[in-house]
Design an enzyme around this catalytic site. Sequence first.
Site, mmCIF file in Angstrom:
data_model
loop_
_atom_site.group_PDB
_atom_site.id
_atom_site.type_symbol
_atom_site.label_atom_id
_atom_site.label_comp_id
_atom_site.label_asym_id
_atom_site.label_seq_id
_atom_site.Cartn_x
_atom_site.Cartn_y
_atom_site.Cartn_z
ATOM 1 N N ASP A 170 69.022 79.177 -5.048
ATOM 2 C CA ASP A 170 68.331 78.778 -4.251
ATOM 3 C C ASP A 170 68.998 78.835 -2.720
ATOM 4 O OD1 ASP A 170 66.603 76.438 -6.003
ATOM 5 O OD2 ASP A 170 66.381 78.555 -5.764
ATOM 6 N N ARG A 178 58.198 84.838 -13.513
ATOM 7 C CA ARG A 178 58.184 83.464 -13.719
ATOM 8 C C ARG A 178 57.637 83.152 -15.150
ATOM 9 N NH1 ARG A 178 59.316 80.622 -8.913
ATOM 10 N NH2 ARG A 178 60.141 79.099 -10.097
#
Length: 441
Positions: free
Chosen positions: A303, A120
Amino acid sequence: MKFILTGGRALEGSMDVSGAKNAVLPIMAAAMLTSDEVVLEDVPDLLDVTTMRRVLETMGARITRTGSALRIQAPTVPSAEAPYDLITKMRASIVIMGPILRRAGYIRIPPPGGCAIGSRPINWHLKGLEALGARISMDHGFLDARAERLRGARIYLDFPSVGATENIMMAAVCAEGTTVLENAAQEPEIVDLANFLNEMGGRIRGAGTNVVQIQGVSSLRGATHSIIPDRIEAGSFILMAAACGGDVLVRNVIPAHLRPLLAKLQEMGVSFCEKDDGIRVWGEGRLRAVDIKTQTHPGFPTDLQAPALALLTRARGTSVITETVFENRFMHVEELRRMGADIRVDGRSAILRGQENLSAATVTASDLRAGAALVLAALTAEGVSEIRNIYHIDRGYEGMEAKLRGLGADIRRVPAAEQPENDIPAPGAAERGNKLCLLPR
Ligand code: EPZ
């Protein structure tokens, strides 16, 4: 805490989707762009919302909640010191950089760090803010960002990063001149943020496409805004309904936000239809295998990859799921294999051979969407499953077990230390001094 879940039941009834986590978090940060009061409606009660609230309060905002409405006001220039423990706890808090740079001209913030699904990095956030005039350096483990004034710029994102698009939009909305952001993220949550900024007096055009134009204005005013429904929660419940069979109405949905998922459900042979107030899913849970490749919006959302993969363990045939957005988002596979799923991971793809039923087991959530996948799997498995580390689920799903119980599922939340009478203690629990788990010595 953990869930104890007895699977094998069809789901019947309706549930209401809550406000979108991934919309409300940047919008809460955007409230720091004005000294007026902002009112946000349909705000879900989630751990991540609580964390963002604490971040903003630590930096000077006054926040009150009444039901699902949040009132936020940052009357004075906010503190520029971002709280280390909160920022590193939730990556999404990095989007406060843009607003605080605008309000205070300076922010000192720890890089948010990685998490279960990947490292990330935030390089594209920083590249965009520097293009707008910020000077950013690393100082003793903190990012030190200064910008006496922010000026419009033409910025090209190497990748349509959601967070970078949001950070740049919020830094540019009051910059001097116009910013053109190319290869911008197009997610519905970007559009909701842009709509909110425009309600505050901003002049943003093109949100939801890959080119966003932001004409800087001198200041922003307070506004009242209702958060869009959470398309990922909606998709998760639609997938659960497809897996369990029965007849479920998932209400408070914007079908246009779910097109990629609905197209895949059609390929799988799931019975569903769009109603005025939601999506109705029915059937007996038999499915065809399909291939899925996650993409940035309007592609199939990363997601929903984990819950979709869990659903496909029940499909006839072999499915290939390819994850292109995050580098490590198959943590749920190992847990599903413990429930009997036939899956192997090869690089960015998971190859799975469907079968009738998974078997109940004790499994552990590694992130919120993996948690949703394990709940879906446990709902279809015969027997009693235990899902641990459900705080991950609480980060992004409001009252999941209550909503599932409302659909007839047998699910309850118990303290992790409690061992239900018929439950076999988890391996190693005794060594952890688990007082309720008295394994024979
Ligand atoms: C947002 O994360 C969402 N979170 C994520 O939802 C979602 O999975 C993701 O967008 C993609 O749709 C929130 O909105 C709070 P990105 P974000 O920047 O902004 C890499 C959930 O489950 N990258 O689009 O962090 C990054 O590592 C969460 O609700 C860089 O390399 O996503 C990732 O591989 C999980 N450099 C990819 O790009 C950067 O500067 C996409 O990241 C930024 C990102």
